[in-house]
Design an enzyme around this catalytic site. Structure first.
Site, mmCIF file in Angstrom:
data_model
loop_
_atom_site.group_PDB
_atom_site.id
_atom_site.type_symbol
_atom_site.label_atom_id
_atom_site.label_comp_id
_atom_site.label_asym_id
_atom_site.label_seq_id
_atom_site.Cartn_x
_atom_site.Cartn_y
_atom_site.Cartn_z
ATOM 1 N N HIS A 118 0.929 -1.236 0.081
ATOM 2 C CA HIS A 118 0.534 -0.036 -0.339
ATOM 3 C C HIS A 118 1.155 0.722 0.216
ATOM 4 C CE1 HIS A 118 -3.319 2.785 1.091
ATOM 5 N NE2 HIS A 118 -4.221 1.970 1.364
ATOM 6 N N GLU A 177 -0.263 1.077 -6.005
ATOM 7 C CA GLU A 177 -0.224 -0.230 -4.944
ATOM 8 C C GLU A 177 -0.218 -1.435 -6.078
ATOM 9 O OE1 GLU A 177 -3.527 -0.342 -2.287
ATOM 10 O OE2 GLU A 177 -3.532 1.878 -2.177
#
Length: 326
Positions: free
Chosen positions: A199, A298
């Protein structure tokens, strides 16, 4: 004249919390010293106390680049170029007391991306990873500092995800480039499934000036309006832009190479293997204090679950590099 001090319940509680905190800091300092003695490499790999006193690995390349990896969450929270310029972003609301995952840098989403049967984005970002090894090549021009972290099942994880596993995460500085290698091994006697992502938060000059290229023609799921029933579309733009509204899209079957232009004339080139999807996210006004300063790009496995048979493994890598915009 002598004064008698009366200690109320609130004062006593505060003192007890302070005593516990001091004890935790002492234990942490001792653990960091032990890790430095066992795994430290002069000039390349150093173990220090990070924010909140959390054990942290500092990788330093001879060219001047550096990276900072917290053992809590196995999170890379800093990656600086030789110039000292920071590439990653840590949100101002991030806390470093283990009460929640670190908000920023490169948090793990494993063994679940997003909401689901267990806590949001899984448990890997909520736990302490262990140091397995460190290294630095002995060639003077190629002393790439590296740390290998490991996370395995525990009573805590088995309650949420009843599987035995070993996750190995290697972080390397190759010159000014940041490299990651993520492996998931099935050490149990039955197959398991998972979704996952890195992330990654990238700092940008201003969200209005940021854009992601390399996604044109891809099918994407737009989760900005209804995350549970995302709208499906085909990306027609040469570049995905930000700043006008919430952006939360999953690009399926993404290419191995995409770039994030950060608004300074530079871009972060992201090259990946094993990761199938790209998630692009900016919270816009849902995070008024900081949304203008970062964009998340991501590397992920979101659209389908990865199945790993007993004794087998899955692997994905990334290479991040700052380049000039052409």
């Amino acid at each position: 004249m002598k004064y008698q001090v009366f200690v109320g319940p609130d004062d006593l509680g505060g003192r007890m919390r302070s005593d516990v905190r001091r004890a935790q800091v002492k234990v942490c300092a001792s653990a960091v010293a032990d890790m430095q003695k066992k795994y430290g490499i002069p000039g390349s790999v150093e173990f220090v106390e990070g924010q909140g006193g959390l054990p942290t690995v500092m990788l330093k390349h001879a060219c001047g680049a550096s990276a900072q990896v917290y053992l809590f969450g196995g999170a890379v929270c800093s990656w600086k170029q030789a110039s000292g310029d920071e590439v990653l972003y840590v949100r101002p609301d991030a806390v470093f007391d283990k009460s929640k995952p670190i908000s920023g840098g490169v948090p793990h989403c494993f063994p679940q991306f997003g909401p689901g049967a267990m806590q949001q984005h899984g448990f890997a970002r909520n736990l302490d990873w262990e140091v397995a090894s460190t290294s630095a090549d002995f060639q003077p021009d190629e002393r790439d500092p590296e740390v290998e972290l490991v996370l395995s099942e525990s009573d805590y994880t088995l309650k949420m995800w009843p599987h035995k596993f070993k996750a190995v995460y290697t972080v390397t500085l190759h010159g000014e480039q940041l490299r990651t290698d993520f492996r998931v091994m099935n050490t149990g006697d039955k197959p398991f499934e998972f979704t996952t992502a890195l992330h990654t938060y990238f700092e940008v000059l201003h969200v209005d000036k940021a854009k992601v290229t390399g996604l044109k023609g891809l099918t994407y799921l737009d989760k900005s309006k209804d995350p549970k029933n995302p709208a499906k579309g085909t990306e027609q733009r040469e570049a995905v832009t930000f700043g006008k509204d919430l952006v939360d899209s999953v690009y399926l079957a993404a290419p191995e190479h995409v770039e994030l232009e950060v608004g300074t004339g530079a871009a972060v080139a992201i090259d990946a293997t094993g990761w199938e999807d790209i998630v692009v996210w900016n919270p816009h006004l849902t995070m008024k204090a900081c949304y203008e300063n970062f964009v998340c790009v991501e590397n992920a496995i979101t659209n389908r679950s990865i199945t790993v048979q007993p004794g087998e493994s899955w692997r994905a890598t990334t290479n991040f590099q700052v380049v000039d915009v052409q």
